[in-house]
Design a protein around this motif. Structure first.
Motif, short mmCIF file in Angstrom:
data_model
loop_
_atom_site.label_atom_id
_atom_site.label_comp_id
_atom_site.label_asym_id
_atom_site.label_seq_id
_atom_site.Cartn_x
_atom_site.Cartn_y
_atom_site.Cartn_z
N TYR A 16 0.84 -1.21 0.00
CA TYR A 16 0.00 0.00 0.00
C TYR A 16 0.87 1.26 0.00
O TYR A 16 0.43 2.30 -0.49
N ARG A 40 -20.99 0.27 -0.19
CA ARG A 40 -20.97 0.09 1.27
C ARG A 40 -21.67 1.26 1.96
O ARG A 40 -22.47 1.07 2.87
N GLY A 58 -9.57 -0.56 8.72
CA GLY A 58 -8.83 -0.73 7.47
C GLY A 58 -9.31 0.29 6.46
O GLY A 58 -9.61 -0.04 5.31
N GLY A 60 -7.88 2.52 4.77
CA GLY A 60 -7.05 2.90 3.63
C GLY A 60 -6.96 4.42 3.53
O GLY A 60 -6.78 5.12 4.53
N ASP A 79 -6.10 2.17 10.50
CA ASP A 79 -5.36 1.43 9.48
C ASP A 79 -3.91 1.24 9.92
O ASP A 79 -3.36 2.02 10.69
N LEU A 80 -3.31 0.18 9.38
CA LEU A 80 -1.89 -0.10 9.64
C LEU A 80 -0.98 0.82 8.85
O LEU A 80 0.16 1.06 9.25
N THR A 81 -1.46 1.33 7.70
CA THR A 81 -0.58 1.96 6.72
C THR A 81 -0.62 3.48 6.87
O THR A 81 -1.62 4.12 6.54
N ASP A 99 -4.03 -1.54 14.50
CA ASP A 99 -4.38 -2.84 13.93
C ASP A 99 -5.86 -3.10 14.18
O ASP A 99 -6.34 -2.88 15.30
N ALA A 100 -6.54 -3.60 13.16
CA ALA A 100 -7.97 -3.89 13.30
C ALA A 100 -8.23 -4.97 14.35
O ALA A 100 -9.37 -5.14 14.78
N GLY A 116 -14.55 -2.56 5.18
CA GLY A 116 -14.62 -2.78 3.74
C GLY A 116 -13.33 -3.33 3.18
O GLY A 116 -12.28 -2.70 3.30
N GLU A 117 -13.41 -4.50 2.59
CA GLU A 117 -12.24 -5.11 1.92
C GLU A 117 -11.02 -5.15 2.84
O GLU A 117 -9.91 -4.87 2.41
N HIS A 121 -7.62 -9.43 4.48
CA HIS A 121 -6.19 -9.08 4.56
C HIS A 121 -5.62 -9.32 5.96
O HIS A 121 -4.43 -9.10 6.19
C1 LIG Z 1 -7.93 -3.40 0.23
S1 LIG Z 1 -7.56 -2.05 1.26
C2 LIG Z 1 -9.19 -1.45 1.66
C3 LIG Z 1 -9.16 -0.02 2.12
C4 LIG Z 1 -10.54 0.62 2.36
N1 LIG Z 1 -11.32 -0.09 3.33
C5 LIG Z 1 -11.28 0.74 1.07
O1 LIG Z 1 -12.20 -0.04 0.85
O2 LIG Z 1 -10.91 1.62 0.29
C6 LIG Z 1 -7.09 -2.86 2.77
C7 LIG Z 1 -6.64 -1.89 3.83
O3 LIG Z 1 -6.57 -2.60 5.06
C8 LIG Z 1 -5.40 -2.22 5.73
N2 LIG Z 1 -5.05 -3.31 6.65
C9 LIG Z 1 -4.62 -4.54 6.34
N3 LIG Z 1 -4.47 -5.27 7.46
C10 LIG Z 1 -4.85 -4.48 8.50
C11 LIG Z 1 -4.92 -4.66 9.90
N4 LIG Z 1 -4.58 -5.81 10.48
N5 LIG Z 1 -5.34 -3.62 10.65
C12 LIG Z 1 -5.67 -2.43 10.08
N6 LIG Z 1 -5.61 -2.21 8.76
C13 LIG Z 1 -5.21 -3.22 7.97
C14 LIG Z 1 -4.38 -1.94 4.66
O4 LIG Z 1 -3.34 -1.09 5.13
C15 LIG Z 1 -5.25 -1.29 3.61
O5 LIG Z 1 -5.31 0.10 3.77
#
Ligand SMILES: C[S@@+](CC[C@H](N)C(=O)[O-])C[C@H]1O[C@@H](n2cnc3c(N)ncnc32)[C@H](O)[C@@H]1O
Length: 247
Positions: A16, A40, A58, A60, A79-81, A99-100, A116-117, A121
């Motif tokens: 990401y 959503r 998450g 994003g 979010d992690l990123t 972290d989620a 969402g999505e 992950h």
């Molecule tokens: C596919 S993107 C979806 C982003 C947003 N929900 C969207 O639909 O636009 C997945 C997101 O989940 C985050 N992510 C992945 N694992 C995570 C975790 N354990 N805790 C928090 N965020 C996480 C990633 O950094 C990324 O931003």
């Protein structure tokens, strides 16, 4: 990957960072996230009280934010990123780096939790679901979408979609996909009655979008593919559930 020219393992969150410039390009590799965010948000009713909180797990770069305008929520994204969170903050989201599966917010703070999505992950998606349910106030709403743990989802979402310009290559680890019945059971264990339905991009809109991509023509936002319900949950599905008032 793209920017750094490096190859990262599947589902490595550093992807990401490498794709940070793609988030807000509606015709970029995160295009489908834009379509899904719109769908959503359509599941989220206007807030019923001043100061209502929507926690976006998450989140994003905050693609949900424009679709919540006027609904009356404070939008907190976890979010992690960090590179994605900085963009979310620029779109009005209160950004929380975390972290989620261990969200630094108090029990029952959220009127709505959106996931969402993201579950597909998270190596321990059950822990993320437990957190989502913990954050919800009694009567609060959970909305989510994710990929099912089926052979068809692995074929469509990984082998096919990751070869199209709508999904980054290597972004998914199919071993993490989330069985819909197990998700419903897990939500019920935490007091949330989750209803799920299959969804997919509408075929005519998707074909028009792919054709425009092939010719290099941008797609006006109003003509972006719509996410529509479908009879099968075998690939992509949405969930909507309310936390019991006595749990
Ligand atoms: C596919 S993107 C979806 C982003 C947003 N929900 C969207 O639909 O636009 C997945 C997101 O989940 C985050 N992510 C992945 N694992 C995570 C975790 N354990 N805790 C928090 N965020 C996480 C990633 O950094 C990324 O931003």
């Amino acid at each position: 990957m793209r920017d750094a020219g490096r190859v990262l393992p599947r589902n490595d969150p550093r992807q990401y960072d490498d794709l940070a410039d793609e988030w807000w390009r509606p015709d970029g590799v995160f295009a489908m996230l834009h379509w899904l965010a719109r769908a959503r948000a359509a599941l989220v009713p206007p807030a019923t009280r001043p100061g209502a909180l929507l926690v976006d797990l998450g989140c994003g770069a905050g693609l949900l934010a424009p679709h919540l305008v006027g609904k009356g929520y404070r939008h907190v994204g976890v979010d992690l990123t960090r590179s994605a969170l900085a963009q979310a903050a620029a779109h009005g989201v209160t950004a929380v780096n975390g972290d989620a599966t261990a969200v630094p917010l108090v029990d029952g703070c959220a009127d709505v939790v959106a996931a969402g999505e993201v579950l597909e992950h998270v190596p321990d998606w059950r822990a993320a679901v437990a957190e989502a349910c913990r954050l919800l106030r009694p009567g609060g709403l959970l909305v989510l979408d994710t990929l099912n743990d089926t052979a068809l989802a692995r074929l469509v979402a990984v082998r096919v979609a990751e070869r199209l310009p709508t999904v980054p290559r290597g972004i998914h680890d199919p071993r993490l996909f989330v069985d819909d019945r197990e998700l419903v059971t897990e939500c019920a264990r935490h007091g949330v009655d989750l209803r799920v339905r299959g969804v997919r991009p509408g075929v005519p809109g998707l074909l028009r979008w792919l054709l425009r991509q092939a010719t290099g023509a941008p797609t006006p936002p109003a003509q972006a593919p719509r996410i529509v319900p479908t009879g099968s949950r075998a690939v992509l599905y949405q969930g909507r559930g309310v936390r019991a008032t006595d749990s």
